[in-house]
Design a protein around this motif. Sequence first.
Motif, short mmCIF file in Angstrom:
data_model
loop_
_atom_site.label_atom_id
_atom_site.label_comp_id
_atom_site.label_asym_id
_atom_site.label_seq_id
_atom_site.Cartn_x
_atom_site.Cartn_y
_atom_site.Cartn_z
N VAL A 1 11.37 0.61 -2.43
CA VAL A 1 11.14 2.02 -2.76
C VAL A 1 9.76 2.32 -2.20
CG1 VAL A 1 10.38 1.34 -5.09
CG2 VAL A 1 10.90 3.73 -4.59
N ALA A 2 9.69 3.24 -1.23
CA ALA A 2 8.47 3.40 -0.47
C ALA A 2 8.39 4.78 0.17
CB ALA A 2 8.42 2.32 0.63
N ALA A 3 7.28 5.02 0.84
CA ALA A 3 7.13 6.27 1.58
C ALA A 3 8.19 6.38 2.65
CB ALA A 3 5.73 6.33 2.19
N LYS B 1 0.81 -1.22 0.00
CA LYS B 1 0.00 0.00 0.00
C LYS B 1 0.84 1.27 0.00
CE LYS B 1 -0.69 0.12 5.04
NZ LYS B 1 -1.69 0.08 6.13
N ASP B 2 2.08 1.20 0.50
CA ASP B 2 2.92 2.41 0.57
C ASP B 2 4.32 2.20 -0.01
OD1 ASP B 2 3.77 0.71 2.53
OD2 ASP B 2 3.96 2.24 4.09
N GLY B 3 4.44 1.24 -0.92
CA GLY B 3 5.74 1.03 -1.55
C GLY B 3 5.83 -0.31 -2.26
N GLY C 1 1.33 6.86 -6.11
CA GLY C 1 1.50 5.71 -5.24
C GLY C 1 2.52 4.74 -5.79
N PRO C 2 2.51 3.49 -5.33
CA PRO C 2 3.48 2.49 -5.80
C PRO C 2 3.15 1.96 -7.19
CG PRO C 2 1.98 1.50 -4.23
CD PRO C 2 1.63 2.96 -4.27
N SER C 3 4.19 1.61 -7.95
CA SER C 3 4.03 1.04 -9.28
C SER C 3 4.97 -0.15 -9.44
CB SER C 3 4.34 2.07 -10.37
OG SER C 3 3.51 3.20 -10.25
N LEU C 4 4.48 -1.22 -10.05
CA LEU C 4 5.30 -2.40 -10.31
C LEU C 4 4.96 -2.94 -11.69
CD1 LEU C 4 7.25 -4.68 -9.41
CD2 LEU C 4 5.25 -5.86 -8.44
N TYR C 5 5.99 -3.09 -12.53
CA TYR C 5 5.81 -3.63 -13.87
C TYR C 5 6.79 -4.78 -14.08
CZ TYR C 5 3.41 0.80 -14.71
OH TYR C 5 2.55 1.88 -14.63
N SER D 1 -2.59 -5.17 -0.97
CA SER D 1 -3.07 -3.79 -0.86
C SER D 1 -3.21 -3.33 0.59
CB SER D 1 -4.41 -3.63 -1.58
OG SER D 1 -5.39 -4.48 -1.00
N GLU D 2 -3.18 -4.28 1.53
CA GLU D 2 -3.30 -3.94 2.95
C GLU D 2 -1.97 -4.00 3.69
OE1 GLU D 2 -6.25 -6.46 4.68
OE2 GLU D 2 -7.78 -5.98 3.17
N LEU D 3 -0.93 -4.53 3.03
CA LEU D 3 0.38 -4.66 3.66
C LEU D 3 1.15 -3.36 3.60
CD1 LEU D 3 1.88 -8.08 2.47
CD2 LEU D 3 0.95 -7.54 4.71
N SER D 4 1.84 -3.01 4.67
CA SER D 4 2.79 -1.90 4.62
C SER D 4 4.07 -2.42 3.97
CB SER D 4 3.09 -1.39 6.03
OG SER D 4 3.82 -2.36 6.76
N ALA D 5 4.92 -1.52 3.53
CA ALA D 5 6.17 -1.92 2.89
C ALA D 5 7.05 -2.70 3.87
CB ALA D 5 6.92 -0.70 2.36
#
Length: 249
Positions: A217-219, A43-45, A146-150, A183-187
């Motif tokens: 890579v996170a908040a 959710k934040d990274g 927000g976070p992005s992953l490709y 989506s509920e996990l913190s980094a």
Amino acid sequence: MASVGAGYDLASTTYSPAGRIFQVEYANKAVENSGTLIGLRCKDGVVFATESIVISKLHEPNNTKHLFTVDGKLGLGIAGLIADGRMVVERARAEAAHYKRTFGDIISPKMLNERLSSYLHSFSLYGGTRPCGNCVLVAGYDTVSGPSLYAIEPSGVSWGYHGYAAGKAKQPAQAELEKLKLSELSAEQGVKEAARIIYAVHDELKDKEFELELSWVAAATGGLHQAVPKALFDSAVAFAQSAMEEADD
């Protein structure tokens, strides 16, 4: 008996009668034979974890890198042939530098993904080249998007993901990722879960030793791609080993 791809696997520009490009399939096989790489979009990274197989006890520790930084704020994870991967990383850094010179801003993860996808795809279009034996993960974080992953496959095909696994333990790692509510996990929680998954899918019979590599890579990092701090790294390893012991019991 002739090989299935005989006559149609001499160049990446040649299709078989069934519409297959064998050199791309061989590149996929190179990725499947490498150590496991996973990416978790929390959710934040975004968190990366890799299993670096120790081939020889004579190698210096932490000498083989699979995780790289581009322009400070973007992370790349490489599965497959390391030499090919370093070439892809250099291309990514060149694309980021060109974008900054042209537009005066840092390239976005989505734009870098599109440019690297085109770059990898080009190796299957022209004679005298072969596809890169890599799967590439691209990650970034900012307060607006927000976070992005490709993930980019050797063919150049790419998609956005909440979680992705590549390498020899892709299937079991992907099954573990699907169990998580990403989506509920913190980094920080994602770092621990990533370490747990790598330990869980490692094949101790075939590969006796491995080195765990973690980055995020996170908040918490201010949007910068960095190696996970030692205190959190040690905590994640302890969490993973504890989970392994509970599973054995």
